[in-house]
Motif scaffolding. Sequence first.
Motif, short mmCIF file in Angstrom:
data_model
loop_
_atom_site.label_atom_id
_atom_site.label_comp_id
_atom_site.label_asym_id
_atom_site.label_seq_id
_atom_site.Cartn_x
_atom_site.Cartn_y
_atom_site.Cartn_z
N TRP A 134 0.57 -0.85 0.22
CA TRP A 134 0.61 -0.23 0.10
C TRP A 134 0.85 0.75 -0.07
O TRP A 134 2.00 0.43 0.37
CB TRP A 134 -0.45 0.35 1.27
N ASN B 61 0.20 5.88 0.56
CA ASN B 61 -0.87 6.96 0.19
C ASN B 61 -0.99 7.68 -1.18
O ASN B 61 -0.30 7.82 -1.96
CB ASN B 61 -0.02 8.04 1.11
N VAL C 286 -1.43 6.68 6.22
CA VAL C 286 -2.61 7.71 5.98
C VAL C 286 -2.33 8.98 6.35
O VAL C 286 -2.00 10.72 5.21
CB VAL C 286 -4.01 7.51 6.52
N ALA D 57 -6.84 -2.15 6.35
CA ALA D 57 -6.40 -1.05 5.35
C ALA D 57 -7.53 -0.33 4.95
O ALA D 57 -7.81 0.34 3.49
CB ALA D 57 -5.08 -0.59 4.44
N GLN E 64 -9.78 1.97 4.77
CA GLN E 64 -9.22 3.91 3.72
C GLN E 64 -9.11 4.02 2.56
O GLN E 64 -8.26 4.39 1.80
CB GLN E 64 -7.69 3.78 4.89
N TRP E 65 -8.57 2.13 1.80
CA TRP E 65 -9.08 3.09 0.69
C TRP E 65 -10.48 2.90 -0.20
O TRP E 65 -10.58 3.45 -0.59
CB TRP E 65 -8.40 1.44 0.10
N LEU F 66 -5.89 5.15 0.72
CA LEU F 66 -4.45 4.80 0.76
C LEU F 66 -4.95 4.12 -0.97
O LEU F 66 -6.18 4.15 -1.38
CB LEU F 66 -4.40 3.28 1.43
#
Length: 335
Positions: free
Chosen positions: A131, A133, A198, A212, A215-216, A221
């Motif tokens: 991953w 940012n 992040v 994650a 956040q995706w 991300l």
Amino acid sequence: MLQLLRMGFLAATAITFASAASIAQAAWEPSRPVEIVVPAGPGGGADQMARVVQGIVTKHNLMKQSLIVVNKAGGAGGEGFLDVKSARGNPHKLIITLSNLFTTPLATGIPFNWKDLTPVAMLALDEFVLWVNADKPYKTAKEYIEAIKAAPPGQFKMGGTGSKQEDQIITVAVEKATGVKFTYIPYKGGGEVAVQLVGGHVDSTVNNPIEAVAQWKAGKLRPLCVFDAKTLDYKEKVAGDVGWDSIPTCKSAGIDMEYLMLRGFFMPPGATPDQIAYYVELFKKVRETPEWQDLMKSGAFNQTFMTGADFSKWVGTEEQRHQTLMKDAGFLASN
């Protein structure tokens, strides 16, 4: 004579029912609350799975007793493993395992081995994804690796859970496969790792999908590749118009390595066959629920289920593989 035969039949029937009732009564089940030990911090993949299992069991009344989740992350999970090891003969304690089942004793030399526990079931295998940012310009793993190569060694930071654990093992393997050099930053759990990425405090992570995905979805991300031999099977859209199956393999980007992680349950030593059977059946029921299927989809899990001798054989093979990986990385306690 007919009356005698009838009486004999009734007596035999009564004995049969009595025997069946006796067997039913003899089948083991928990008599007090059951504790699930998580040898990792809150928010990580193991913690999330344990709490989903807890919620499913409670919602669907799969046990008469309650389930309690307890995090014991000290010493890279060694606290949790030693706690369950010392609970010999206590069938009211379970531990959910991840790769630190192997890595922690190999890296620290603590007096623990997976054979000190009783294998119950593999519920799934967890994937690893590279991953970055989403604000960064890297759209592919190849672009990211090229950027690291062009920078001074160690300028790019890889965040991960713990030291000499699976995230750092993968990081070293990536370094060896590509010739790059990261500065590895350890954190307590996968949830914290995702937050740090992040926030821009690290440049990349190798978090599990479940750690994650939020956040995706939020556009914070970006997944670059998955450390599996094949792309993921889940076609449902996750972030905008893309899904897990859209993530290419890291091998296709020139990162020649793959890694999957155990998500399974063990009991303390001395568990009896009927106690093990109780939990195997419990987990089978858990896996049949829509909530479990939602977890599998949201976390893009490999849904392999394994028990008994097959599970023990698999764990033994994985222990040997981790010993080789950690020796190559220089992470064994003797180094």
